[in-house]
Scaffold this active site. Structure first.
Site, PDB file in Angstrom:
ATOM      1  N   TRP A   1      -5.100  -7.512   3.924  1.00 59.35           N
ATOM      2  CA  TRP A   1      -4.341  -8.600   3.214  1.00 59.35           C
ATOM      3  C   TRP A   1      -3.728  -9.642   4.226  1.00 59.35           C
ATOM      4  O   TRP A   1      -3.867  -9.089   5.425  1.00 59.35           O
ATOM      5  CB  TRP A   1      -3.094  -8.250   2.492  1.00 59.35           C
ATOM      6  CG  TRP A   1      -1.950  -7.282   3.349  1.00 59.35           C
ATOM      7  CD1 TRP A   1      -1.149  -7.816   4.154  1.00 59.35           C
ATOM      8  CD2 TRP A   1      -2.008  -5.786   3.823  1.00 59.35           C
ATOM      9  NE1 TRP A   1      -0.260  -6.824   4.774  1.00 59.35           N
ATOM     10  CE2 TRP A   1      -0.770  -5.955   4.477  1.00 59.35           C
ATOM     11  CE3 TRP A   1      -2.635  -4.607   3.298  1.00 59.35           C
ATOM     12  CZ2 TRP A   1      -0.427  -4.610   5.000  1.00 59.35           C
ATOM     13  CZ3 TRP A   1      -2.233  -3.494   3.751  1.00 59.35           C
ATOM     14  CH2 TRP A   1      -1.147  -3.468   4.563  1.00 59.35           C
TER      15      TRP A   1
ATOM     16  N   CYS B   1      -7.342  -0.525   7.280  1.00 55.34           N
ATOM     17  CA  CYS B   1      -6.075  -1.147   6.318  1.00 55.34           C
ATOM     18  C   CYS B   1      -5.479  -1.949   7.197  1.00 55.34           C
ATOM     19  O   CYS B   1      -5.092  -1.630   8.595  1.00 55.34           O
ATOM     20  CB  CYS B   1      -5.424  -0.036   5.670  1.00 55.34           C
ATOM     21  SG  CYS B   1      -3.784  -0.762   4.631  1.00 55.34           S
TER      22      CYS B   1
ATOM     23  N   ASP C   1      -8.674  -2.187   2.671  1.00 53.74           N
ATOM     24  CA  ASP C   1      -7.331  -2.576   1.953  1.00 53.74           C
ATOM     25  C   ASP C   1      -6.623  -3.352   3.064  1.00 53.74           C
ATOM     26  O   ASP C   1      -5.792  -3.184   3.830  1.00 53.74           O
ATOM     27  CB  ASP C   1      -6.548  -1.141   1.874  1.00 53.74           C
ATOM     28  CG  ASP C   1      -5.370  -1.395   0.947  1.00 53.74           C
ATOM     29  OD1 ASP C   1      -5.557  -2.178   0.027  1.00 53.74           O
ATOM     30  OD2 ASP C   1      -4.474  -0.597   1.185  1.00 53.74           O
TER      31      ASP C   1
ATOM     32  N   SER D   1       0.974  -1.176  -0.014  1.00 54.97           N
ATOM     33  CA  SER D   1      -0.152  -0.077  -0.192  1.00 54.97           C
ATOM     34  C   SER D   1       1.076   1.167   0.155  1.00 54.97           C
ATOM     35  O   SER D   1       1.863   1.359   0.808  1.00 54.97           O
ATOM     36  CB  SER D   1      -0.919   0.032   1.256  1.00 54.97           C
ATOM     37  OG  SER D   1      -1.608  -0.994   1.310  1.00 54.97           O
TER      38      SER D   1
HETATM   39  P1  FAD Z   1       7.342 -14.152   1.382  1.00 51.26           P
HETATM   40  O1  FAD Z   1       8.021 -14.545   0.447  1.00 51.26           O
HETATM   41  O2  FAD Z   1       5.958 -13.910   0.207  1.00 51.26           O
HETATM   42  O3  FAD Z   1       6.723 -14.910   2.410  1.00 51.26           O
HETATM   43  C1  FAD Z   1       5.714 -14.830   3.381  1.00 51.26           C
HETATM   44  C2  FAD Z   1       5.994 -15.120   4.558  1.00 51.26           C
HETATM   45  O4  FAD Z   1       6.255 -16.619   4.563  1.00 51.26           O
HETATM   46  C3  FAD Z   1       6.997 -14.496   5.377  1.00 51.26           C
HETATM   47  O5  FAD Z   1       6.486 -14.302   6.482  1.00 51.26           O
HETATM   48  C4  FAD Z   1       8.227 -15.516   5.351  1.00 51.26           C
HETATM   49  O6  FAD Z   1       8.927 -15.432   6.533  1.00 51.26           O
HETATM   50  C5  FAD Z   1       7.117 -16.916   5.348  1.00 51.26           C
HETATM   51  N1  FAD Z   1       7.850 -17.964   5.028  1.00 51.26           N
HETATM   52  C6  FAD Z   1       8.872 -18.166   4.075  1.00 51.26           C
HETATM   53  N2  FAD Z   1       9.456 -19.491   3.875  1.00 51.26           N
HETATM   54  C7  FAD Z   1       8.479 -20.260   4.525  1.00 51.26           C
HETATM   55  C8  FAD Z   1       8.377 -21.633   4.973  1.00 51.26           C
HETATM   56  N3  FAD Z   1       9.059 -22.551   4.194  1.00 51.26           N
HETATM   57  N4  FAD Z   1       7.291 -22.010   5.404  1.00 51.26           N
HETATM   58  C9  FAD Z   1       6.398 -21.021   6.162  1.00 51.26           C
HETATM   59  N5  FAD Z   1       6.534 -19.731   5.957  1.00 51.26           N
HETATM   60  C10 FAD Z   1       7.620 -19.338   5.443  1.00 51.26           C
HETATM   61  N6  FAD Z   1       3.142  -5.499   3.558  1.00 51.26           N
HETATM   62  C11 FAD Z   1       3.709  -4.516   4.036  1.00 51.26           C
HETATM   63  O7  FAD Z   1       4.536  -4.792   4.938  1.00 51.26           O
HETATM   64  N7  FAD Z   1       3.322  -3.244   4.102  1.00 51.26           N
HETATM   65  C12 FAD Z   1       2.257  -2.749   3.313  1.00 51.26           C
HETATM   66  O8  FAD Z   1       2.008  -1.650   3.085  1.00 51.26           O
HETATM   67  C13 FAD Z   1       1.664  -4.086   2.698  1.00 51.26           C
HETATM   68  N8  FAD Z   1       0.651  -3.720   1.482  1.00 51.26           N
HETATM   69  C14 FAD Z   1      -0.009  -4.677   1.185  1.00 51.26           C
HETATM   70  C15 FAD Z   1      -1.009  -4.236   0.222  1.00 51.26           C
HETATM   71  C16 FAD Z   1      -1.825  -5.433  -0.503  1.00 51.26           C
HETATM   72  C17 FAD Z   1      -2.965  -5.073  -1.527  1.00 51.26           C
HETATM   73  C18 FAD Z   1      -1.521  -6.837  -0.259  1.00 51.26           C
HETATM   74  C19 FAD Z   1      -2.216  -7.838  -1.086  1.00 51.26           C
HETATM   75  C20 FAD Z   1      -0.298  -6.993   0.564  1.00 51.26           C
HETATM   76  C21 FAD Z   1       0.340  -6.029   1.442  1.00 51.26           C
HETATM   77  N9  FAD Z   1       1.227  -6.310   2.047  1.00 51.26           N
HETATM   78  C22 FAD Z   1       2.030  -5.222   2.816  1.00 51.26           C
HETATM   79  C23 FAD Z   1       2.038  -7.639   2.114  1.00 51.26           C
HETATM   80  C24 FAD Z   1       2.911  -7.946   1.134  1.00 51.26           C
HETATM   81  O9  FAD Z   1       2.445  -7.773  -0.289  1.00 51.26           O
HETATM   82  C25 FAD Z   1       3.786  -9.141   1.272  1.00 51.26           C
HETATM   83  O10 FAD Z   1       3.204 -10.279   1.389  1.00 51.26           O
HETATM   84  C26 FAD Z   1       4.713  -9.144   2.536  1.00 51.26           C
HETATM   85  O11 FAD Z   1       5.451  -7.944   2.560  1.00 51.26           O
HETATM   86  C27 FAD Z   1       5.735 -10.439   2.417  1.00 51.26           C
HETATM   87  O12 FAD Z   1       6.290 -10.492   1.263  1.00 51.26           O
HETATM   88  P2  FAD Z   1       7.851 -11.227   1.110  1.00 51.26           P
HETATM   89  O13 FAD Z   1       8.030 -11.569  -0.079  1.00 51.26           O
HETATM   90  O14 FAD Z   1       8.722 -10.605   2.027  1.00 51.26           O
HETATM   91  O15 FAD Z   1       7.455 -12.768   2.010  1.00 51.26           O
END
Ligand code: FAD
Length: 681
Positions: free
Chosen positions: A681, A634, A679, A442
């Site tokens: 997630w 949010c 908003d 966001s």
């Molecule tokens: P990912 O790689 O997607 O992993 C997700 C989680 O899984 C992590 O916590 C990770 O530690 C865990 N993981 C990794 N490996 C494993 C495993 N083997 N087993 C179990 N768990 C595991 N996020 C924000 O911080 N700020 C925002 O403003 C924000 N806005 C958003 C708005 C929208 C519309 C949406 C859909 C999401 C938003 N998010 C926001 C969430 C963001 O999109 C991500 O999902 C988040 O930052 C995690 O992404 P990542 O790639 O770091 O983690």
């Protein structure tokens, strides 16, 4: 008039330039319809958008449509395709709903089986790629009597309109005279049971295929849809992809700031600054400012920024070892589709290393379904037995795999005692491992205040679990970048190639695109707003407040409605986001600004949440709602959004002396009028 030698030379040069211009599209891909995600939306099977024609031409009798936002429905569709083809000999095609027109659907043969894997997004909305199909079904479809179908919905039960799209599609098709050959199924992300729900539904589909449609079932074997062709190319050859985010970036003459930028082609945006907002034992938070000046990337306050990921060195190393490609990371190959309907998911020629770093989702939880598909490649009969046992036993899998947070490489290496799995073809890897998807954030800036800069606020989760580093892909990438950019001494939890393919991300850049959102301020600034955003849910609220501050600054005579912010965090000294900015906003907006912060861990005897703060201010909230205030929520979808809605319902019920049911109805009507926006997630 006769042409002289100079005229001929000019004409010849022009002709060469024209030929070169069109050839460039061939070389750099803008005309190749078989490379998904890089090119125009020409359908997964050549250029036809007529499903009936595509099925006939390619001799297919099964189609798996997906309405997918984050890639899960698409991933399920391709996995199901493999199983249907292998177990039942069905001739299958996966299809992006956006790639087809539907005016010939009423002529589809009743020998064809049509699967719909439909995710529900936001407030009961179809995913972006399903909007047109959904509209067709609701408004234009007449009779679809020959359509044989089934539907699996992907949703989240913490949302009010849980699986609305899956259910509606199933029921609508029924009312149009279509025949369902297997029952409706749905998966619940809210309860974390999506994979298991899908497996349970799949079993019912298989039963229907065997018992009602008399298909014979065979053992699951892998039949490749693609062939990897090694190439004797120098990796410096400019047609070889190093993981460039889209094929246009391989063209040295491409004007990289021009766009249009979307889910198939990002802008590689410089990151002007990154700041660590807080750091605690297991979490930290990065504020990043993307510079979009000089590009035609645009956003408006409340939109989302999609950040394109790449994998960490640590994860790549383990993955390459498990899949036995450690020595091949720089080898170049291209992909030949053995099935004309297969969409090659990235530009080739490419290196093995680039595929793993930029295109595959190699970390993250794995499913039992994946284990079943990999059993036949086990290094020994004993390991195969072990894999099959895990794949068939839900509880054992939960204990040994899910709760240990193993990703695919961890699990394979654990099962094989650290030995590479030499029998897994890389074709299988490309076809079976989900492809990396952009993560959304966001936007925490205002397009009025920061016209050429996009801010995001990302919480980084990083923990060591059973001696294994478990962390998010994009957030740890941002953290690594923040450490480097600020010359910090600390060691990143995970390490990334920050220079990117051919150095394209050097000097702190990342590929991004903007996703338009419906989370928007009222157009009239005098309308009061109630902003509820605990944790990173504060991100868009910061953008909204900044917008109002700038409106006031630009024109002090303008009336700015009351702005009441509800924020929540653990403690004021640990994770209070933008702590120093709020007093400035309060000063600029004067009496019209009010903020309440719920600290969940300051009082050891009682956890305080935003809901408690809402209740404490119910008189004021009712007063604002009577004045027509808009409500914005949010952050966490799993509990917070539902609890906040319930609390606001009670507040309204009390304030207006109506029943809780009536208040819930009122909130629903606010949602329809856009006076209650989420908003989450
Ligand atoms: P990912 O790689 O997607 O992993 C997700 C989680 O899984 C992590 O916590 C990770 O530690 C865990 N993981 C990794 N490996 C494993 C495993 N083997 N087993 C179990 N768990 C595991 N996020 C924000 O911080 N700020 C925002 O403003 C924000 N806005 C958003 C708005 C929208 C519309 C949406 C859909 C999401 C938003 N998010 C926001 C969430 C963001 O999109 C991500 O999902 C988040 O930052 C995690 O992404 P990542 O790639 O770091 O983690």
């Amino acid at each position: 008039m006769a042409l002289d030698t100079l005229d001929f030379a000019v004409l010849f040069a022009l002709a060469v330039a024209v030929v070169a211009y069109f050839a460039k599209d061939q070389i750099f891909g803008s005309g190749n319809a078989n490379e998904k995600g890089f090119l125009s939306n020409t359908g997964s099977s050549g250029s036809s958008r007529d499903l009936v024609e595509v099925l006939k031409k390619n001799n297919k009798n099964t189609v798996l449509f997906y309405g997918s936002q984050t890639g899960t429905a698409e991933d399920y569709a391709s996995k199901l395709l493999k199983e249907l083809a292998s177990r039942f000999g069905l001739k299958c095609l996966t299809a992006d709903l956006a790639d087809y027109d539907y005016d010939t659907l009423d002529t589809i043969s009743n020998d064809v089986l049509v699967f719909f894997l439909m995710a529900t997004y936001g407030e009961g909305e179809p995913t972006d790629n399903a909007v047109e199909f959904y509209d067709y079904l609701q408004n234009d479809a007449d009779q679809l009597a020959t359509l044989k179908y089934t539907v699996f919905g992907l949703g989240n039960s913490t949302y009010e309109f849980y699986n609305a799209i899956g259910k509606n599609v199933f029921e609508k098709l029924e009312s149009l005279g279509s025949e369902s050959f297997a029952p409706y199924g749905e998966g619940d992300d809210g309860k974390g049971t999506m994979d298991e729900d899908f497996l349970a539904w799949k079993e019912k589909v298989f039963d229907a295929l065997k018992n009602d449609l008399n298909f014979e079932e065979h053992d699951l074997t892998y039949e490749p849809a693609i062939e990897i062709i090694p190439m004797d190319k120098d990796v410096n050859d400019e047609t070889v992809s190093y993981g460039e985010p889209s094929a246009k970036y391989l063209d040295p003459t491409y004007n990289a700031s021009r766009g249009p930028f979307d889910h198939s082609h990002p802008y590689i945006a410089p990151i002007a600054t990154t700041t660590e907002l807080f750091h605690s034992k297991d979490r930290s938070c990065v504020h990043a400012e993307f510079d979009i000046s000089g590009s035609n990337l645009r956003y408006s306050t409340g939109d989302h920024l999609a950040i394109w990921p790449s994998n960490s060195d640590e994860n790549i190393k383990l993955f390459a070892k498990a899949f036995n490609v450690e020595s091949k990371l720089n080898d170049v190959f291209k992909i030949k589709a053995l099935d004309s309907t297969y969409s090659i998911p990235f530009h080739t020629p490419i290196t093995y290393g680039a595929v793993i770093r930029h295109h595959l989702e190699i970390s993250g939880a794995i499913s039992r379904q994946f284990l079943s598909s990999i059993a036949n490649f086990s290094p020994s009969p004993e390991i195969k037995k072990e894999v099959t046992k895990l794949a068939n036993d839900k509880l054992l899998f939960a204990k040994e795999v899910t709760s240990q947070q193993l990703d695919v490489a961890d699990l394979l290496l654990k099962l094989s005692n650290g030995q590479p799995w030499t029998q897994i073809p890389f074709e299988f890897v490309i076809e079976t491992i989900p492809h990396l998807q952009a993560r959304y954030y966001s936007i925490s800036s205002s397009s009025l205040t920061e016209k050429t800069s996009i801010h995001v606020t990302a919480v980084v989760e990083a923990e060591t679990h059973h001696n294994k580093k478990v962390g998010g892909v994009v957030t740890n990438l941002l953290k690594n970048l923040e450490i480097e950019q600020n010359n910090e001494k600390s060691e990143p939890f995970l390490h990334y190639d920050l220079k990117g393919p051919r150095g394209k991300f050097s000097n702190f850049k990342l590929p991004v695109h903007v996703r338009r959102s419906t989370f928007k301020l009222p157009s009239n600034p005098s309308i009061p707003i109630i902003l509820i955003g605990p944790g990173t849910g504060i991100a868009p609220m910061r953008g909204f407040v900044r917008e109002r501050v700038t409106l006031k600054k630009n024109d002090p005579s303008v009336t700015i409605g009351e702005t009441f912010v509800f924020y929540g965090c653990r403690t004021r000294d640990e994770d209070y986001l933008y702590k120093n900015e709020w007093p400035e906003y309060a000063k600029a907006l004067g009496d019209s600004f009010q903020m309440e912060v719920a600290f969940s861990r300051e009082d050891p005897t009682k956890k305080v949440y935003v809901q408690d703060k809402l209740l404490a201010h119910q008189l004021k909230l009712n007063e604002l709602l009577d004045k027509g205030a808009y409500i914005y929520v949010c952050g966490d979808a799993s509990r917070m959004a539902r609890d906040v809605q319930k609390t606001l319902g009670s507040i309204l019920a009390k304030g207006r002396n109506i029943t809780e049911e009536k208040a819930a109805e009122l909130i629903r009507s606010f949602k329809v009028q856009n006076r209650y926006q989420e908003d989450v997630w």
